[in-house]
Design a protein around this motif. Structure first.
Motif, PDB file in Angstrom:
ATOM      1  N   VAL A  23     -47.219  15.889 -28.109  1.00 43.18           N
ATOM      2  CA  VAL A  23     -47.769  17.025 -27.514  1.00 43.18           C
ATOM      3  C   VAL A  23     -48.977  16.785 -26.554  1.00 43.18           C
ATOM      4  N   THR A  24     -49.910  15.857 -27.081  1.00 45.48           N
ATOM      5  CA  THR A  24     -51.149  15.591 -26.382  1.00 45.48           C
ATOM      6  C   THR A  24     -50.813  14.846 -25.050  1.00 45.48           C
ATOM      7  N   GLU A  25     -49.760  13.836 -25.171  1.00 42.43           N
ATOM      8  CA  GLU A  25     -49.688  13.174 -24.098  1.00 42.43           C
ATOM      9  C   GLU A  25     -48.924  13.567 -22.988  1.00 42.43           C
ATOM     10  N   LEU A  26     -47.916  14.413 -23.431  1.00 39.79           N
ATOM     11  CA  LEU A  26     -47.186  15.515 -22.345  1.00 39.79           C
ATOM     12  C   LEU A  26     -48.136  16.589 -21.767  1.00 39.79           C
ATOM     13  N   SER A  27     -48.951  16.976 -22.498  1.00 40.77           N
ATOM     14  CA  SER A  27     -49.881  18.096 -22.138  1.00 40.77           C
ATOM     15  C   SER A  27     -50.732  17.613 -21.021  1.00 40.77           C
ATOM     16  N   LYS A  28     -51.184  16.443 -21.116  1.00 41.06           N
ATOM     17  CA  LYS A  28     -51.975  15.678 -20.017  1.00 41.06           C
ATOM     18  C   LYS A  28     -51.290  15.535 -18.622  1.00 41.06           C
ATOM     19  N   SER A  29     -50.203  15.208 -18.741  1.00 35.67           N
ATOM     20  CA  SER A  29     -49.519  15.019 -17.511  1.00 35.67           C
ATOM     21  C   SER A  29     -48.864  16.338 -17.099  1.00 35.67           C
ATOM     22  N   LEU A  30     -48.165  16.946 -17.957  1.00 34.89           N
ATOM     23  CA  LEU A  30     -47.542  18.315 -17.372  1.00 34.89           C
ATOM     24  C   LEU A  30     -48.451  19.456 -16.990  1.00 34.89           C
ATOM     25  N   TRP A  31     -49.535  19.333 -17.591  1.00 34.36           N
ATOM     26  CA  TRP A  31     -50.319  20.404 -17.104  1.00 34.36           C
ATOM     27  C   TRP A  31     -50.777  20.272 -15.498  1.00 34.36           C
ATOM     28  N   ALA A  32     -51.307  18.973 -15.334  1.00 41.57           N
ATOM     29  CA  ALA A  32     -51.406  18.771 -13.969  1.00 41.57           C
ATOM     30  C   ALA A  32     -50.039  18.937 -13.039  1.00 41.57           C
ATOM     31  N   SER A  33     -49.112  18.787 -13.561  1.00 38.14           N
ATOM     32  CA  SER A  33     -47.964  18.952 -12.708  1.00 38.14           C
ATOM     33  C   SER A  33     -47.585  20.368 -12.531  1.00 38.14           C
ATOM     34  N   ARG A  34     -47.816  21.264 -13.681  1.00 36.42           N
ATOM     35  CA  ARG A  34     -47.591  22.561 -13.580  1.00 36.42           C
ATOM     36  C   ARG A  34     -48.431  23.161 -12.662  1.00 36.42           C
ATOM     37  N   MET A  35     -49.818  22.875 -12.571  1.00 35.50           N
ATOM     38  CA  MET A  35     -50.844  23.287 -11.663  1.00 35.50           C
ATOM     39  C   MET A  35     -50.696  23.059 -10.276  1.00 35.50           C
ATOM     40  N   LEU A  36     -50.114  21.819 -10.208  1.00 33.04           N
ATOM     41  CA  LEU A  36     -49.603  21.219  -8.786  1.00 33.04           C
ATOM     42  C   LEU A  36     -48.761  22.273  -8.218  1.00 33.04           C
ATOM     43  N   SER A  37     -47.693  22.517  -8.847  1.00 27.16           N
ATOM     44  CA  SER A  37     -46.636  23.280  -8.468  1.00 27.16           C
ATOM     45  C   SER A  37     -46.983  24.692  -8.089  1.00 27.16           C
ATOM     46  N   GLN A  38     -47.898  25.230  -8.935  1.00 22.95           N
ATOM     47  CA  GLN A  38     -48.454  26.462  -8.607  1.00 22.95           C
ATOM     48  C   GLN A  38     -49.153  26.389  -7.596  1.00 22.95           C
ATOM     49  N   ALA A  39     -49.994  25.478  -7.182  1.00 27.49           N
ATOM     50  CA  ALA A  39     -50.882  25.253  -5.894  1.00 27.49           C
ATOM     51  C   ALA A  39     -50.139  25.147  -4.678  1.00 27.49           C
TER      52      ALA A  39
END
Length: 535
Positions: free
Chosen positions: A211-227
């Protein structure tokens, strides 16, 4: 209009008319008709053949004979609205191309990484855990579907996706690997196992680490997609923002009122154009501060993805996290069995031995080559994208200047149009950009912020603030988790109760447990070596 200017134009007109009469030609609106046709402003029948006195003009009013009519003024207003949209679109084209292009490249790369990661995870079960491979296919599919939805902005979390996967995985691991003799896996017993997993934590710290490792990477990807989606929305909205009545009239006065006097080649003075454009784009220029912050957010997110929290590396590491979690559960099989028996009871069983099976190496060559190519392509696009976006920080602050550049204004000529007359230079005050500065604009009144632009500003502001707040919160949470998670493979099994020999922690005559732990350790080291060689 100044009396001197009117008299000057009238003298020019009369001189031209006298010259035409001397040459045997009557005054004509031929040049106006030609320009009207070339610019596709409207039907030619609206243009009179000769200059006439028009008393009902609303914008290009003049005492001199004119080639304009009220209907032509209406066509001119429609033309300036159309031309303004086309001009903004032309300025936006490269910026829009970069954002939309990077959005497409990001989505394609993400889908490619997701397919590779899912295929690798399926291969893990098919090669190392064949007894449960078929049943594990659906939970694996759901896990990667949830990850995809999360990155695309769905209202879900990485934690929910991962823990839901392990909830579904535990009944399979327990009945197919830890106790392969179970024959009665009813819905009630399966549900009990799912609920029990949340209490006894059979997968140790590996599920939390995932959960921790995926959250670090996927959060940035999710925010970039929204951006990227927000950036596209900003561009589309500014392209089609409606012109106010005052703006359309000012644009007609600047671009087409000279035509009414037959001056089809004269162009606006630079200062005059800046005043008109800054007034018309006062709301759009208010995007400047939040747009600059938005670019900084994009830079931060792309750097996050390219650093230690790389999306592709996180996705490709899912199979190893799952493998470690399963091996941990197998090593602690006797303790798990004792606890599960207390909570869920003992199901029917038949004697048998767990077949460790032959470990078949994954087909790494093709996958590794595909990953390297996709990774290199995405990194190149990231660098190109963010370098361009950094150059566009002042895009909305300088949009009026860019519209007044080029062929629209007179730069090398000794004369230009100031809205009233042909002059040598523009003498009125030139205001700066921004809504507040327009109170002193001599060319048009600006009444307030466009509601659509106001909404965009709020969206950008909320996104930029949300990004900063989430980054701070997540960094704090990750630091606390990393500090408290421990790193060894010898972590004790977390259970809801004590376990002793009477509970069957060392195995019982009635239960066939997993094969010896040496085989499991051998698998762990094999998969660990395979993971190292993959990267």
């Amino acid at each position: 209009m100044a009396a001197g200017g009117s008299r000057g134009l009238l003298r020019l007109w009369l001189l031209a008319a006298a010259a035409g009469l001397a040459a045997g030609r009557a005054p004509s609106c031929h040049e106006v008709r030609t320009a009207f046709q070339l610019r596709q402003i409207g039907p030619l029948k609206l243009v009179p053949d000769v200059p006439t006195a028009e008393a009902d003009l609303q914008i290009c009013q003049d005492r001199a004979p004119t080639c304009c009519t009220k209907k032509m003024e209406e066509s001119y207003q429609a033309a300036v609205r159309r031309e303004r949209t086309q001009s903004i679109q032309a300025l936006n084209f490269e910026l829009k191309y970069m954002i939309v292009g990077h959005t497409t490249a990001f989505q394609e790369a993400f889908e490619s990484f997701l397919r590779l990661a899912e295929n690798r995870t399926r291969s893990l079960f098919e090669t190392a855990y064949r007894p449960m491979a078929k049943e594990a296919a659906e939970p694996v599919k759901e896990l990667f579907t949830d990850i995809s939805l999360y990155i695309l902005g769905a209202d879900t979390t990485v934690e929910n996706a991962v823990l839901r996967f392990f909830d579904s995985l535990f009944p399979l691991v327990y009945s197919r690997l830890i106790n392969p003799g179970i024959t009665d896996l009813s819905e009630d017993y399966t549900e009990c196992l799912r609920l029990t997993r949340q209490d006894i934590n059979p997968f140790g710290h590996y599920s939390k680490n995932m959960v921790t490792e995926l959250s670090k990477s996927l959060w940035a990807s999710r925010m970039l997609s929204q951006a990227l989606s927000l950036g596209t929305e900003v561009i589309n909205t500014t392209e089609h923002a409606a012109l106010t009545k005052e703006c359309s009239r000012a644009l007609v006065r600047m671009q087409y009122c000279p035509h009414c006097q037959g001056l089809t080649l004269i162009r606006p003075c630079v200062g005059y154009c800046l005043n008109v454009m800054r007034g018309c784009l006062a709301s759009v220029s208010e995007l400047d501060m939040q747009w600059r912050e938005y670019i900084s957010t994009l830079e931060y997110l792309t750097n996050e993805m390219a650093a230690s929290h790389d999306l592709e590396m996180a996705l490709m590491g899912i199979w190893n996290s799952i493998n470690e979690a399963i091996l941990h559960a197998q090593l602690n099989g006797p303790q798990l069995s004792a606890t599960v028996d207390k909570v869920c009871g003992q199901p029917k069983q038949q004697e048998g031995n767990l077949s460790s099976g032959h470990i078949v190496p994954l087909k790494e060559a093709t996958e590794a080559q595909t990953l390297v190519l996709a990774h290199a392509s995405l990194n190149n696009k990231r660098r190109e994208f963010i370098n361009y976006m950094k150059r566009s920080r002042t895009f909305y602050a300088s949009i009026a200047e860019r519209l007044c550049d080029g062929d629209l204004v007179m730069r090398d000529s000794s004369t230009c149009w100031n809205g009233e007359d042909v002059v040598e230079s523009y003498t009125s005050r030139v205001v700066s950009s921004g809504l507040k500065a327009q109170i002193n604009n001599p060319e048009l009144k600006v009444r307030g912020l466009d509601p659509l632009i106001s909404t965009l500003i709020d969206k950008l502001q909320n996104f930029n603030q949300l990004d900063a707040e989430k980054a701070k919160l997540k960094l704090e949470r990750w630091a606390s988790r990393d500090a408290g998670s421990g790193g060894g493979r010898s972590e004790e099994l977390e259970t809801s109760g004590d376990c002793d020999d009477e509970d069957g922690c060392q195995g019982s005559g009635d239960r066939i447990h997993t094969a010896d732990s040496m085989e499991i350790k051998r698998r762990r080291y094999y998969w660990s070596d395979l993971r190292t060689s993959s990267y």
